[in-house]
Design an enzyme around this catalytic site. Sequence first.
Site, PDB file in Angstrom:
ATOM      1  N   HIS A   1      41.950  11.386  -4.762  1.00  0.00           N
ATOM      2  CA  HIS A   1      43.370  11.121  -5.070  1.00  0.00           C
ATOM      3  C   HIS A   1      44.215  12.373  -4.863  1.00  0.00           C
ATOM      4  O   HIS A   1      45.231  12.541  -5.518  1.00  0.00           O
ATOM      5  CB  HIS A   1      43.547  10.618  -6.505  1.00  0.00           C
ATOM      6  CG  HIS A   1      42.577   9.549  -6.909  1.00  0.00           C
ATOM      7  ND1 HIS A   1      42.799   8.210  -6.659  1.00  0.00           N
ATOM      8  CD2 HIS A   1      41.357   9.632  -7.498  1.00  0.00           C
ATOM      9  CE1 HIS A   1      41.766   7.513  -7.110  1.00  0.00           C
ATOM     10  NE2 HIS A   1      40.870   8.352  -7.611  1.00  0.00           N
TER      11      HIS A   1
ATOM     12  N   SER B   1      60.761  28.421  13.522  1.00  0.00           N
ATOM     13  CA  SER B   1      61.977  27.637  13.332  1.00  0.00           C
ATOM     14  C   SER B   1      63.142  28.381  13.981  1.00  0.00           C
ATOM     15  O   SER B   1      63.178  29.610  13.991  1.00  0.00           O
ATOM     16  CB  SER B   1      62.231  27.463  11.837  1.00  0.00           C
ATOM     17  OG  SER B   1      63.604  27.213  11.592  1.00  0.00           O
TER      18      SER B   1
ATOM     19  N   LYS C   1      59.523  30.949   8.876  1.00  0.00           N
ATOM     20  CA  LYS C   1      58.666  29.783   9.126  1.00  0.00           C
ATOM     21  C   LYS C   1      57.562  30.013  10.140  1.00  0.00           C
ATOM     22  O   LYS C   1      57.755  30.659  11.163  1.00  0.00           O
ATOM     23  CB  LYS C   1      59.527  28.631   9.642  1.00  0.00           C
ATOM     24  CG  LYS C   1      60.356  27.997   8.569  1.00  0.00           C
ATOM     25  CD  LYS C   1      59.531  27.032   7.763  1.00  0.00           C
ATOM     26  CE  LYS C   1      60.462  26.057   7.056  1.00  0.00           C
ATOM     27  NZ  LYS C   1      59.765  24.861   6.683  1.00  0.00           N
TER      28      LYS C   1
ATOM     29  N   GLU D   1      50.749  18.488  13.358  1.00  0.00           N
ATOM     30  CA  GLU D   1      51.693  17.388  13.113  1.00  0.00           C
ATOM     31  C   GLU D   1      51.812  16.479  14.336  1.00  0.00           C
ATOM     32  O   GLU D   1      51.894  15.254  14.213  1.00  0.00           O
ATOM     33  CB  GLU D   1      53.069  17.942  12.729  1.00  0.00           C
ATOM     34  CG  GLU D   1      53.070  18.570  11.347  1.00  0.00           C
ATOM     35  CD  GLU D   1      54.372  19.283  11.001  1.00  0.00           C
ATOM     36  OE1 GLU D   1      55.313  19.256  11.809  1.00  0.00           O
ATOM     37  OE2 GLU D   1      54.426  19.886   9.917  1.00  0.00           O
TER      38      GLU D   1
END
Length: 472
Positions: free
Chosen positions: A156, A277, A283, A290
């Site tokens: 979980h 970024s 970043k 992704e």
Amino acid sequence: MAQLWGGRFTGETNELAWRFNASIGFDCRLFKEDIEGSIAHAKMLQKQGVLADAEAGEIVRGLTSIYADVVAGSLPITDKYEDVHSFVEANLIERAGDVGKKLHTGRSRNDQVALDMRLYTRSQVIETDKRLRSLRETILSLMKEHKDTMMPGFTHLQKAQPVTLAHHLGAYFEMFTRDSGRLKDLCARLNECPLGAGALAGTTYPLDRDFTATLLGFSGPTRNSMDSVSDRDYLLEYLSALSIIMMHLSRFSEEIIIWNSNEYGFIELDDAYSTGSSIMPQKKNPDIAELVRGKTGRVYGDLMQLLTTMKGLPLAYNKDMQEDKEGFFDAVDTVGVCITLFTGMLATLKFNKERMEKSASMGFTNATDAADYLVVKGVPFRDAHGIIGRLVLHCIDKNCAIDDLSLEELKTFSEYFDEDVFEAISLKTCVGKRLTKGAPGPEAIETEIAESAKILDDDWTSQYTASEIPVK
Ligand code: ARG
């Protein structure tokens, strides 16, 4: 417009209809397979006496030279032709003259395209497995390196019990090994030769289908001519296997993304496999992971498209089946680059062992072991579960771990606690004592690693011999 079928027509094809019908824009990718299949067909026609030796010789020479010129870039495959089959035949006739017109004897584009697709699929299945193999090798070498790297195991997405990084990675080794097994199974099933099925009902020429099957490295000819020209199951099986590979890569990507987050900080991605970024200078984003996760939907879509295209088709060939190509090529390309990039990303990222171990020691991952400790001392498991539950609640209140409490404090929860409890619930013991087959304990993981290495030794792709056609 250079088409193979003008005789029956008196009018011109509508320009838009011609372009709508044409497949050259994407089936040009099959030119090598088309030429290989054509050479095998010509050689068989020669053996059967349908073509004279000199005729077959000229055809094979013509086809071989077309292949060489396409590869060299001097013969571009243009949209002047309807499809790759027309391109090859028209160029053959241009080079070899009238004898080139005899190549299509006893053949239809329906069995021709079925053959091209099977040859192409076979080589792509093997290519996918090669890429998977190098991913599995990378995982195995990380397992060997991280047998002692502790980390929390989750259920979980909540810390559950401590494991090692080797054990966690081993789960993915298993998934990708099953994926390889699926490729192996479907490759054996698809490796039958449809050439000779004709348009749908075979042919009256004395074709030797066993001969062409052998020449092209197939286990034998397909058994029913109508099925041969209308079967696309092997593509669906392969697309299913590719979809499952993507599902596994996507889950792994999701974990990489979580581990890479500021809150977790379990890993640092190599600069080569992350991006920045345009506005936020701090970043370092896990874009590759992704995108792999994102492209999973695209590959599922390719599978769904073909399933849907095929579902209502009567026997035998229908032009709908030309739609089997673009999505399929897209899936093959997408999965290939995803496996390779994922492997590079995994091989170069750095694991922050201290942070993983610290995380494993927090969050009560040893609560089960604390309960088990009491069980060994004679407390029934259900009671022990309750005692440790109350203990955890107390620790949450005090913002500390179970091991941070003194023996006196522990004894207020159960008189069965003794000095040896600290050793019993240490991270090292919690993992070290999990020795059932497939568990993270030292001997168990050694066995798992040794078995995994053996599984990798067995390369099923080597049983597929290259076809005997010269263009290979
Ligand atoms: N371009 C076609 C395909 O990909 C080749 C087969 C054409 N056969 C036909 N009967 N028109 O399916």
